[in-house]
Design a protein around this motif. Structure first.
Motif, PDB file in Angstrom:
ATOM      1  N   ILE A  81       8.033  -5.481   1.077  1.00  0.00           N
ATOM      2  CA  ILE A  81       7.465  -4.271   0.467  1.00  0.00           C
ATOM      3  C   ILE A  81       6.120  -4.577  -0.175  1.00  0.00           C
ATOM      4  CG2 ILE A  81       7.785  -2.591  -1.400  1.00  0.00           C
ATOM      5  CD1 ILE A  81      10.862  -2.887  -0.837  1.00  0.00           C
ATOM      6  N   ARG A  82       6.063  -5.682  -0.909  1.00  0.00           N
ATOM      7  CA  ARG A  82       4.809  -6.068  -1.568  1.00  0.00           C
ATOM      8  C   ARG A  82       3.693  -6.271  -0.551  1.00  0.00           C
ATOM      9  NH1 ARG A  82       1.649 -10.285  -2.880  1.00  0.00           N
ATOM     10  NH2 ARG A  82       2.842 -11.743  -1.582  1.00  0.00           N
ATOM     11  N   LEU A  83       4.007  -6.937   0.543  1.00  0.00           N
ATOM     12  CA  LEU A  83       2.990  -7.230   1.548  1.00  0.00           C
ATOM     13  C   LEU A  83       2.600  -5.983   2.344  1.00  0.00           C
ATOM     14  CD1 LEU A  83       4.307 -10.680   2.783  1.00  0.00           C
ATOM     15  CD2 LEU A  83       2.140 -10.246   1.604  1.00  0.00           C
ATOM     16  N   TYR A  84       3.556  -5.094   2.614  1.00  0.00           N
ATOM     17  CA  TYR A  84       3.214  -3.847   3.295  1.00  0.00           C
ATOM     18  C   TYR A  84       2.234  -3.040   2.438  1.00  0.00           C
ATOM     19  CZ  TYR A  84       6.560  -3.984   7.205  1.00  0.00           C
ATOM     20  OH  TYR A  84       7.228  -4.298   8.372  1.00  0.00           O
ATOM     21  N   ARG A  85       2.491  -3.001   1.138  1.00  0.00           N
ATOM     22  CA  ARG A  85       1.603  -2.253   0.241  1.00  0.00           C
ATOM     23  C   ARG A  85       0.208  -2.878   0.214  1.00  0.00           C
ATOM     24  NH1 ARG A  85       6.002  -1.468  -4.693  1.00  0.00           N
ATOM     25  NH2 ARG A  85       6.979   0.455  -3.887  1.00  0.00           N
ATOM     26  N   ARG A  86       0.151  -4.202   0.159  1.00  0.00           N
ATOM     27  CA  ARG A  86      -1.152  -4.865   0.138  1.00  0.00           C
ATOM     28  C   ARG A  86      -1.876  -4.676   1.462  1.00  0.00           C
ATOM     29  NH1 ARG A  86      -1.918 -11.149  -1.545  1.00  0.00           N
ATOM     30  NH2 ARG A  86      -1.283 -11.537   0.620  1.00  0.00           N
ATOM     31  N   ALA A  87      -1.135  -4.714   2.557  1.00  0.00           N
ATOM     32  CA  ALA A  87      -1.745  -4.486   3.868  1.00  0.00           C
ATOM     33  C   ALA A  87      -2.308  -3.069   3.963  1.00  0.00           C
ATOM     34  CB  ALA A  87      -0.713  -4.722   4.963  1.00  0.00           C
ATOM     35  N   ALA A  88      -1.597  -2.100   3.383  1.00  0.00           N
ATOM     36  CA  ALA A  88      -2.080  -0.718   3.387  1.00  0.00           C
ATOM     37  C   ALA A  88      -3.384  -0.596   2.610  1.00  0.00           C
ATOM     38  CB  ALA A  88      -1.025   0.212   2.802  1.00  0.00           C
ATOM     39  N   GLU A  89      -3.477  -1.297   1.492  1.00  0.00           N
ATOM     40  CA  GLU A  89      -4.701  -1.255   0.684  1.00  0.00           C
ATOM     41  C   GLU A  89      -5.892  -1.839   1.441  1.00  0.00           C
ATOM     42  OE1 GLU A  89      -3.726  -3.427  -2.797  1.00  0.00           O
ATOM     43  OE2 GLU A  89      -2.398  -1.884  -3.632  1.00  0.00           O
ATOM     44  N   ARG A  90      -5.621  -2.799   2.311  1.00  0.00           N
ATOM     45  CA  ARG A  90      -6.690  -3.477   3.042  1.00  0.00           C
ATOM     46  C   ARG A  90      -6.942  -2.886   4.427  1.00  0.00           C
ATOM     47  NH1 ARG A  90      -5.313  -9.896   1.822  1.00  0.00           N
ATOM     48  NH2 ARG A  90      -5.699  -9.843  -0.428  1.00  0.00           N
ATOM     49  N   ALA A  91      -6.192  -1.862   4.800  1.00  0.00           N
ATOM     50  CA  ALA A  91      -6.330  -1.271   6.139  1.00  0.00           C
ATOM     51  C   ALA A  91      -7.735  -0.699   6.327  1.00  0.00           C
ATOM     52  CB  ALA A  91      -5.283  -0.182   6.342  1.00  0.00           C
ATOM     53  N   THR A  92      -8.235  -0.798   7.548  1.00  0.00           N
ATOM     54  CA  THR A  92      -9.601  -0.361   7.834  1.00  0.00           C
ATOM     55  C   THR A  92      -9.674   1.057   8.384  1.00  0.00           C
ATOM     56  OG1 THR A  92      -9.455  -1.382  10.025  1.00  0.00           O
ATOM     57  CG2 THR A  92     -10.401  -2.721   8.247  1.00  0.00           C
ATOM     58  N   ASN A  93      -8.540   1.688   8.652  1.00  0.00           N
ATOM     59  CA  ASN A  93      -8.569   3.076   9.094  1.00  0.00           C
ATOM     60  C   ASN A  93      -7.384   3.830   8.512  1.00  0.00           C
ATOM     61  OD1 ASN A  93      -6.251   3.162  11.178  1.00  0.00           O
ATOM     62  ND2 ASN A  93      -7.478   1.426  11.892  1.00  0.00           N
ATOM     63  N   VAL A  94      -7.505   5.148   8.466  1.00  0.00           N
ATOM     64  CA  VAL A  94      -6.517   5.996   7.807  1.00  0.00           C
ATOM     65  C   VAL A  94      -5.159   5.921   8.489  1.00  0.00           C
ATOM     66  CG1 VAL A  94      -5.936   8.372   7.174  1.00  0.00           C
ATOM     67  CG2 VAL A  94      -8.289   7.562   6.934  1.00  0.00           C
ATOM     68  N   ALA A  95      -5.140   5.935   9.816  1.00  0.00           N
ATOM     69  CA  ALA A  95      -3.866   5.931  10.539  1.00  0.00           C
ATOM     70  C   ALA A  95      -3.069   4.666  10.231  1.00  0.00           C
ATOM     71  CB  ALA A  95      -4.117   6.046  12.045  1.00  0.00           C
ATOM     72  N   GLU A  96      -3.741   3.520  10.236  1.00  0.00           N
ATOM     73  CA  GLU A  96      -3.057   2.261   9.935  1.00  0.00           C
ATOM     74  C   GLU A  96      -2.584   2.233   8.484  1.00  0.00           C
ATOM     75  OE1 GLU A  96      -3.892  -2.587  10.110  1.00  0.00           O
ATOM     76  OE2 GLU A  96      -5.493  -1.159  10.570  1.00  0.00           O
ATOM     77  N   ARG A  97      -3.431   2.708   7.577  1.00  0.00           N
ATOM     78  CA  ARG A  97      -3.058   2.739   6.156  1.00  0.00           C
ATOM     79  C   ARG A  97      -1.819   3.597   5.933  1.00  0.00           C
ATOM     80  NH1 ARG A  97      -6.736   6.404   2.859  1.00  0.00           N
ATOM     81  NH2 ARG A  97      -5.243   7.871   3.779  1.00  0.00           N
ATOM     82  N   ASP A  98      -1.799   4.783   6.541  1.00  0.00           N
ATOM     83  CA  ASP A  98      -0.659   5.687   6.364  1.00  0.00           C
ATOM     84  C   ASP A  98       0.610   5.080   6.951  1.00  0.00           C
ATOM     85  OD1 ASP A  98      -2.368   7.432   5.150  1.00  0.00           O
ATOM     86  OD2 ASP A  98      -2.511   8.824   6.844  1.00  0.00           O
ATOM     87  N   HIS A  99       0.482   4.425   8.108  1.00  0.00           N
ATOM     88  CA  HIS A  99       1.645   3.790   8.738  1.00  0.00           C
ATOM     89  C   HIS A  99       2.234   2.707   7.841  1.00  0.00           C
ATOM     90  CE1 HIS A  99       4.191   1.777  11.640  1.00  0.00           C
ATOM     91  NE2 HIS A  99       3.507   0.661  11.469  1.00  0.00           N
ATOM     92  N   LEU A 100       1.395   1.856   7.292  1.00  0.00           N
ATOM     93  CA  LEU A 100       1.876   0.764   6.439  1.00  0.00           C
ATOM     94  C   LEU A 100       2.445   1.292   5.130  1.00  0.00           C
ATOM     95  CD1 LEU A 100      -1.069  -1.702   7.109  1.00  0.00           C
ATOM     96  CD2 LEU A 100       1.310  -2.008   7.839  1.00  0.00           C
TER      97      LEU A 100
END
Length: 389
Positions: free
Chosen positions: A351-370
């Motif tokens: 969960i912690r890493l998914y949240r951090r990955a979402a913060e670092r995502a480079t596009n909206v679709a990837e951020r929302d997915h994570l």
């Protein structure tokens, strides 16, 4: 395509390639071609030529010479269009690669190389390119003008490195669809042209890779635009005809026994496309291809993708040890590590890493997915382990 029955967009880069090969300045040659196209639209409806390509070369050559004379250029090169024979198949092939080589010159930034390729070779308007990259038309026009100025100072008398061209075409493909022009389809079209003009198995490898990835396009998102991971895609929506073509192109390339990175990537994509379901994916063979790919192009990005295959074959704990040795700021590292921790049963860390990955995502679709992955896993974790909170 015009109502003249002639594809001017297809002819334009061919004529430009001829002028460039004959020594013309890139920007001046493109201006001459545009003027010749205007003349074609003016005269062809009444008197269509027997050979449209030769007509355009002749008129563009005249326009170029006229422009050079009026500007009194000190280093004018006479093109002698009337005396030169029509180029044969070999020259046309060289022209295609020469033009792409110039547009993909290493002196250009990737963004400039992409824009110039789409403008000069793809025949797209500046407005279409600007819309695809979500920038103002004036900004894109300046970028293309600077790119022309850069390559105009470079001497080109023979095609450059094919690898540089392939890298730019793959960057175009990965931009996908962001405007009225589908850049993935445009990249496939340009790669087909290059494949027809060259005898390089890596060009075929890139074409196969594009086809095998693009075949899944309808299944990648829901009707609401939500990203759908490969393992969860509805495979009945994949384009089986495109997959079959990609496999044929790949097999022909591999048969030439000159393996390159795009052929290896295409082989991995073919194995994914061949599986009727995610559970039937041949992960051991995919891992073998990743070993080949890592040998061909060693680096952290390939190593990270290989770790996913390791996780499927040898288990998440083995894969995590490999991920831990990769750079902290590597794109998608957190997302892969989160998935592996989830597979290993360590949901809190996942969960912690998914949240951090979402913060670092480079596009909206990837951020929302994570973000959704983290939220769903958190709710399940709360239900499963209430006594630990």
């Amino acid at each position: 395509m015009t109502d003249l029955g002639v594809d001017l967009r297809e002819l334009s880069p061919q004529v430009l390639g001829v002028l460039v090969r004959r020594g013309a300045d890139f920007a001046a040659a493109e201006d001459a071609v545009q003027e010749a196209l205007i003349e074609a639209l003016r005269h062809w409806p009444e008197r269509p030529p027997d050979n449209p390509r030769a007509w355009l070369i002749k008129v563009a050559g005249r326009k170029l010479v006229d422009a050079q004379r009026s500007a009194r250029a000190r280093e004018r090169r006479e093109l002698r269009v009337h005396q030169e024979p029509e180029p044969g198949p070999t020259e046309q092939a060289d022209d295609t690669l020469l033009l792409l080589s110039r547009c993909c010159h290493p002196a250009l930034t990737p963004a400039s190389a992409i824009a110039l390729t789409l403008r000069a070779v793809g025949g797209l308007t500046t407005a279409q390119i600007a819309e695809a990259f979500l920038v103002p038309e004036a900004t894109m026009a300046q970028r293309i003008t600077r790119a022309k100025r850069t390559v105009s100072g470079e001497r080109f008398d023979r095609p450059g490195e094919v690898g540089a061209v392939l890298r730019v075409l793959y960057l175009v493909f990965n931009e996908g669809f962001t405007g009225t022009v589908d850049l993935a389809e445009e990249a496939i079209r340009l790669t087909r042209q290059l494949a027809a003009a060259t005898d390089d198995p890596e060009v075929d490898g890139l074409l196969a890779l594009m086809l095998l990835h693009h075949a899944r396009r309808r299944a990648r998102r829901t009707s609401a635009g939500t990203l759908v991971p490969l393992a969860e895609q509805d495979r009945s929506r994949w384009d089986t005809a495109m997959i079959a073509e990609g496999v044929r192109v790949l097999q022909a390339a591999l048969a030439r026994d000159a393996l390159g990175e795009y052929q290896a990537q295409a082989a991995i994509a073919a194995l994914h496309d061949d599986a009727a379901s995610a559970e039937e994916t041949d992960w051991p063979q995919i891992l073998e291809w990743y070993d080949e790919l890592l040998r061909l192009v060693p680096g952290p990005v390939v190593a990270l993708n290989r770790a996913v295959a390791v996780g499927e074959v040898d288990g998440p704990l083995v894969a995590l040890r490999q991920v831990e040795g990769l750079p902290e700021d590597l794109p998608r590292r957190d997302a892969v590590a989160a998935w592996l921790h989830e597979r290993a049963g360590d949901h809190e860390e996942a969960i912690r890493l998914y949240r951090r990955a979402a913060e670092r995502a480079t596009n909206v679709a990837e951020r929302d997915h994570l973000t959704r992955k983290a939220a769903l896993l958190y709710r399940a974790w709360q239900v499963d382990t209430p006594e630990t909170r």
